[in-house]
Scaffold this active site. Structure first.
Site, PDB file in Angstrom:
ATOM      1  N   SER A   1       3.586  -0.896  -9.053  1.00 31.41           N
ATOM      2  CA  SER A   1       3.859  -0.757  -7.630  1.00 31.41           C
ATOM      3  C   SER A   1       4.381   0.646  -7.291  1.00 31.41           C
ATOM      4  CB  SER A   1       4.865  -1.849  -7.226  1.00 31.41           C
ATOM      5  OG  SER A   1       5.221  -1.804  -5.879  1.00 31.41           O
TER       6      SER A   1
ATOM      7  N   HIS B   1       1.813  -9.664  -5.966  1.00 31.42           N
ATOM      8  CA  HIS B   1       2.256  -8.305  -6.275  1.00 31.42           C
ATOM      9  C   HIS B   1       3.338  -8.270  -7.354  1.00 31.42           C
ATOM     10  CE1 HIS B   1       2.414  -4.048  -5.363  1.00 31.42           C
ATOM     11  NE2 HIS B   1       3.729  -4.099  -5.291  1.00 31.42           N
TER      12      HIS B   1
END
Length: 485
Positions: free
Chosen positions: A247, A440
Site C-alpha cells: 500500500s 486491501h
C-alpha cells in the site's frame, strides 16, 4: 533525603535476599532520563550561543541527533505504544462493548518487539533521524540461519495507517518476516513518520501543527532514504537490498526512486503489494474525500482531524452506520472503513488475533497523507501534494518491479495497477488475485495471505536471486519465465 533513601534501599538489596530488580530498573530509567535531559540542555545552550555569535546570514545548525541502536529490553515502549492505545480504549469500550473483552487479551497491547519476543524471535530497535529532523523507529529481525542467502537484506514497509506490527500479526509461523528470516534474510521493518513508533522530532513538538504537515511524499523522499542509508551504513555493505512494500509502503518507494534516481542502484528487486499510485478507480467511502481534497472545509477537518487523521482512532458511529455494513468493531475502524473488506462474520476469528488487529490498527498518520491520496483520486495523476501538474517521474524507476493486485481491493484496483505497470521502466509481472475476497488489508494479515501472497512473493525473490547471481546490476535480461496475468 532522596539520596539517603536510595542508599538504604541499595544496602538492603545487597545484604538481604530481596528482589530489587523493579527498583533498579526504575532507578536506571530515572538517571537515564536525567542524562538525556542534561545532554539536550547543553546542546541547546551550545546552539543558542552559536546563534548569538554567528552572522545572521549563516546560522549554526543544532548538532545532529546520531542514530542509536537499542535492544528490546532497553527501549521504553510503554510510553509510545501502550499509552497511545490506552488513551482511547475507555472511550471505545463505552461505545463498543466488545472492546472490553478484547483489551483483556494478553497480546492486545503488546508492541512489535514484545510480539516478536513472544514468537521466539530476537528483534532489535534502531532509532534513526531523517534530513528534516524526524525520529523514526526501525525494527530488525536477524537471520535465523547463517549464510543461507549470504545474509541477504530485505525491507518490509507497512501500508496506510500501519506500522511494523502489521507484518507479525499472523503469529510465529505465518508472518512474512519470520518466513524470510528462516531462510536467511536480514529483515528490516521501518515505521513511517506519524505512527506510534515514529512520533519524534529534534525540534518540533509532536502535538504541533507543523509536525503533522507531511504526506507520503516526505515518507519517500526523507524517511525511506534515511532507512536505506542507515541499513547500508550498519551493514557496511554495497550488496543490493530487496524491498517489499504494501500500500503506502509501495507509494513511498515509487516517490523515492522517481525523485532521487540514485537509490535505484541500491535495490535489487521491488515487490509491491496493492500499491497506491494511480487511483482513478477507487471505490467506497474514500471517494467522498476527493471533492474537498484541495481546500478541505472546517467541517471536514473537524471530523477527520486537522493534524493527525482521526486521532481518536475511531470513526463517528453515525458515519460508520451510514456508509458501512458489518460489525461496528470494523466499521468504526478508520482503516477498515476506508479500505473496505469488512468481515460480515467474525465468529470464526480467534479472539487473540482480533484483539491484536483492532488495537494495533490504525497506528496513526497525518490528515495530509489522506488528502494527498484524495487529490490523486481526483486528478487521475501521481503527483506532488497540492500540485497536480508536478507529477512524479515514474519512468525514472528502474528497479525491477513485481506488482500484486486483487479484484476485491477498493483502493488498489486492477486497472490502476495496469497503468502503473506500463509506467515504470522495468516491470516484471502484474500478479492478479481474483475472487478470493482479498481486500486491501488482506495482503499482509489475511487468513490466506501465506498461501495466496507470500508464496508468490518468495517465488519472485527466488527468481530474482537466480537472475542477479554474480552481478551487481539490477537489470533483468530474461523474463520469459514470467507472464502478465
Amino acid at each position: 533525603m532522596k539520596i539517603l533513601i536510595i542508599n538504604l534501599v541499595i544496602l538492603l538489596c545487597l545484604n538481604q535476599k530481596v528482589m530489587c530488580d523493579p527498583f533498579f530498573e526504575t532507578l536506571s530509567e530515572h538517571f537515564n532520563n536525567i542524562a538525556i535531559s542534561m545532554t539536550k540542555t547543553f546542546s541547546n545552550i551550545k546552539y543558542h550561543m552559536s546563534q548569538m555569535f554567528s552572522p545572521p546570514e549563516s546560522p549554526v545548525p543544532p548538532p545532529p541527533v546520531q542514530p542509536t541502536t537499542r535492544q528490546y529490553g532497553e527501549f521504553n515502549y510503554k510510553r509510545t505504544y501502550n499509552d497511545f492505545v490506552e488513551k482511547t480504549a475507555a472511550e471505545n469500550e463505552t461505545d463498543i462493548p466488545e472492546y472490553i473483552n478484547l483489551k483483556s487479551e494478553p497480546t492486545a497491547l503488546m508492541s512489535t518487539p514484545q510480539l516478536a519476543t513472544l514468537h521466539g524471535r530476537r528483534m532489535e530497535s534502531h532509532v534513526i533521524n531523517t534530513k528534516d529532523g524526524y525520529l523514526l523507529t526501525l525494527h530488525r529481525i536477524s537471520p535465523k540461519l547463517d549464510n543461507t542467502l549470504n545474509n541477504r537484506t530485505i525491507i518490509l514497509h507497512h501500508g496506510l495507517l500501519g506500522s511494523s506490527a502489521d507484518w507479525v500479526m499472523l503469529g510465529p509461523t505465518k508472518s512474512l518476516p519470520y518466513i524470510l528470516s528462516d531462510i536467511g534474510y536480514d529483515v528490516w521493518l521501518p515505521n513511517a513518520r506519524g505512527n506510534y513508533y515514529s512520533r519524534g522530532h529534534i525540534k518540533m513538538a509532536v502535538d504541533s501543527e507543523e509536525f503533522w504537515r507531511f504526506s507520503f511524499q516526505e515518507m519517500g523522499e526523507y524517511d525511506l532514504a534515511a532507512v536505506i542509508d542507515y541499513i547500508r551504513s550498519v551493514k557496511n555493505s554495497n550488496d543490493l537490498i530487496d524491498y517489499v512494500g504494501h500500500s503506502m509502503g509501495a507509494t513511498a518507494l515509487l516517490v523515492l526512486l522517481s525523485t532521487t534516481p540514485r537509490y535505484n542502484q541500491y535495490l535489487r528487486i521491488g515487490v509491491l503489494l496493492a500499491p497506491l499510485a494511480f487511483m482513478s478507480n477507487v471505490d467506497g467511502p474514500f471517494k467522498a474525500l476527493t471533492a474537498m481534497a484541495l481546500n478541505p472545509p472546517d467541517q471536514l477537518l473537524k471530523l477527520i482531524g486537522r493534524k493527525e487523521f482521526v486521532p481518536s482512532r475511531k470513526m463517528p458511529k453515525w458515519l460508520a452506520l451510514k456508509y458501512c455494513k458489518g460489525p461496528l468493531l470494523f466499521c468504526c475502524n478508520p482503516l477498515y472503513f476506508i479500505s473496505g473488506g469488512i468481515p460480515q462474520d467474525i465468529t470464526t476469528w480467534k479472539v487473540s488475533f482480533l484483539a491484536r488487529l483492532l488495537y494495533h490498527v490504525p497506528a496513526g498518520g497525518s490528515t495530509d497523507t489522506m488528502l494527498h491520496y484524495a487529490q490523486i483520486v481526483k486528478s487521475g495523476k501521481f503527483h506532488r501534494f497540492n500540485n497536480a501538474n508536478d507529477q512524479f517521474s515514474l519512468n525514472a524507476v528502474t528497479v525491477p518491479m513485481a506488482l500484486f493486485s486483487s479484484s476485491d481491493d477498493w483502493l488498489a484496483t486492477i486497472p490502476d495497477l495496469l497503468r502503473l505497470y506500463f509506467s515504470i521502466a522495468n516491470p516484471i509481472d502484474h500478479y492478479i488475485i481474483r475472487g478470493k475476497n482479498m481486500s486491501h488489508t488482506e495482503f499482509v494479515w489475511g487468513a490466506n495471505a501465506e498461501e495466496l501472497v507470500y508464496k508468490k512473493v518468495l517465488d519472485f525473490l527466488d527468481q530474482g536471486i537466480k537472475i542477479f547471481s554474480g552481478s551487481k546490476s539490477n537489470e533483468i535480461s530474461d523474463l520469459s519465465f514470467l507472464s502478465l496475468r
